[in-house]
Design a protein around this motif. Structure first.
Motif, mmCIF file in Angstrom:
data_model
loop_
_atom_site.group_PDB
_atom_site.id
_atom_site.type_symbol
_atom_site.label_atom_id
_atom_site.label_comp_id
_atom_site.label_asym_id
_atom_site.label_seq_id
_atom_site.Cartn_x
_atom_site.Cartn_y
_atom_site.Cartn_z
ATOM 1 N N ALA A 257 -8.930 1.822 0.920
ATOM 2 C CA ALA A 257 -9.681 0.962 -0.012
ATOM 3 C C ALA A 257 -9.369 -0.506 0.244
ATOM 4 O O ALA A 257 -8.291 -0.850 0.731
ATOM 5 N N THR A 258 -10.307 -1.362 -0.098
ATOM 6 C CA THR A 258 -10.050 -2.796 0.004
ATOM 7 C C THR A 258 -9.070 -3.216 -1.088
ATOM 8 O O THR A 258 -8.918 -2.512 -2.098
ATOM 9 N N ASP B 81 -3.929 -10.818 -2.509
ATOM 10 C CA ASP B 81 -5.363 -11.032 -2.385
ATOM 11 C C ASP B 81 -5.698 -12.522 -2.459
ATOM 12 O O ASP B 81 -6.489 -13.028 -1.663
ATOM 13 N N GLN C 123 -7.584 0.895 -14.600
ATOM 14 C CA GLN C 123 -8.149 2.155 -15.076
ATOM 15 C C GLN C 123 -7.082 3.225 -15.261
ATOM 16 O O GLN C 123 -7.242 4.132 -16.070
ATOM 17 N N GLU D 77 -7.130 10.851 -5.529
ATOM 18 C CA GLU D 77 -7.611 9.920 -4.509
ATOM 19 C C GLU D 77 -6.507 8.977 -4.026
ATOM 20 O O GLU D 77 -6.776 7.968 -3.388
ATOM 21 N N LEU E 238 -7.196 5.806 -1.669
ATOM 22 C CA LEU E 238 -7.121 4.517 -2.350
ATOM 23 C C LEU E 238 -6.071 3.619 -1.717
ATOM 24 O O LEU E 238 -6.322 2.450 -1.436
ATOM 25 N N GLY F 38 -9.531 -5.527 -3.168
ATOM 26 C CA GLY F 38 -10.347 -5.709 -4.372
ATOM 27 C C GLY F 38 -10.580 -4.400 -5.113
ATOM 28 O O GLY F 38 -10.506 -4.343 -6.339
ATOM 29 N N ASP F 39 -10.855 -3.339 -4.355
ATOM 30 C CA ASP F 39 -11.061 -2.029 -4.978
ATOM 31 C C ASP F 39 -9.781 -1.532 -5.651
ATOM 32 O O ASP F 39 -9.823 -0.958 -6.740
ATOM 33 N N ILE F 40 -8.657 -1.742 -4.988
ATOM 34 C CA ILE F 40 -7.372 -1.325 -5.564
ATOM 35 C C ILE F 40 -7.103 -2.099 -6.852
ATOM 36 O O ILE F 40 -6.731 -1.518 -7.875
ATOM 37 N N ASP G 295 -9.211 -3.489 -8.813
ATOM 38 C CA ASP G 295 -10.140 -3.031 -9.861
ATOM 39 C C ASP G 295 -9.731 -1.677 -10.426
ATOM 40 O O ASP G 295 -9.979 -1.395 -11.602
ATOM 41 N N TYR G 296 -9.126 -0.828 -9.609
ATOM 42 C CA TYR G 296 -8.798 0.535 -10.032
ATOM 43 C C TYR G 296 -7.509 0.623 -10.861
ATOM 44 O O TYR G 296 -7.430 1.417 -11.795
ATOM 45 N N ARG H 205 0.829 -1.203 0.000
ATOM 46 C CA ARG H 205 0.000 0.000 0.000
ATOM 47 C C ARG H 205 0.868 1.259 0.000
ATOM 48 O O ARG H 205 0.542 2.240 -0.673
#
Length: 121
Positions: free
Chosen positions: A40-41, A67, A51, A32, A36, A43-45, A47-48, A19
């Motif tokens: 953030a979880t 994970d 992007q 963010e 982030l 999973g969110d990281i 997914d991001y 992290r």
């Protein structure tokens, strides 16, 4: 790594390290970044990152492995090879607590991957 608590502690320490690396990598890319990378979880990281075009980074791979290892620990499957389902050698797990394959399956995977790279070039 002898028990659940030892493994969990190692994975948590790795998550903190990753992290922090993430924050340093994205702080100039996204406003963010702090939120982030620190709240953030996983999973969110995960997914991001695609992007912002970081799905090919080593950090993304490490987060994916972390994970997976955390999920395996929760399910009682930690330390089993993702390919053959036999125990991953203890020395491999001590070197990398997110290891997903035993030595034999990892070698097969690397050989197959090299062949794929040759065919793509």
């Amino acid at each position: 790594m002898h028990n659940y608590q030892d493994i969990l502690h190692k994975l948590q320490q790795l998550e903190i390290k990753l992290r922090n690396e993430l924050f340093l990598l994205i702080k100039d890319i996204t406003p963010e970044a702090y939120q982030l990378s620190h709240t953030a979880t996983l999973g969110d990281i995960i997914d991001y990152l695609p992007q912002i075009k970081l799905a090919d980074s080593d950090l993304f791979t490490q987060l994916m492995k972390l994970d997976a290892a955390s999920c395996q620990l929760d399910l009682g499957l930690y330390g089993l090879c993702s390919d053959c389902e036999l125990d991953i050698e203890l020395d491999r797990l001590q070197r990398d607590p997110t290891e997903q394959r035993c030595g034999s399956c990892q070698q097969k995977y690397l050989n197959e991957h090299r062949l794929e790279l040759r065919l793509n070039h």
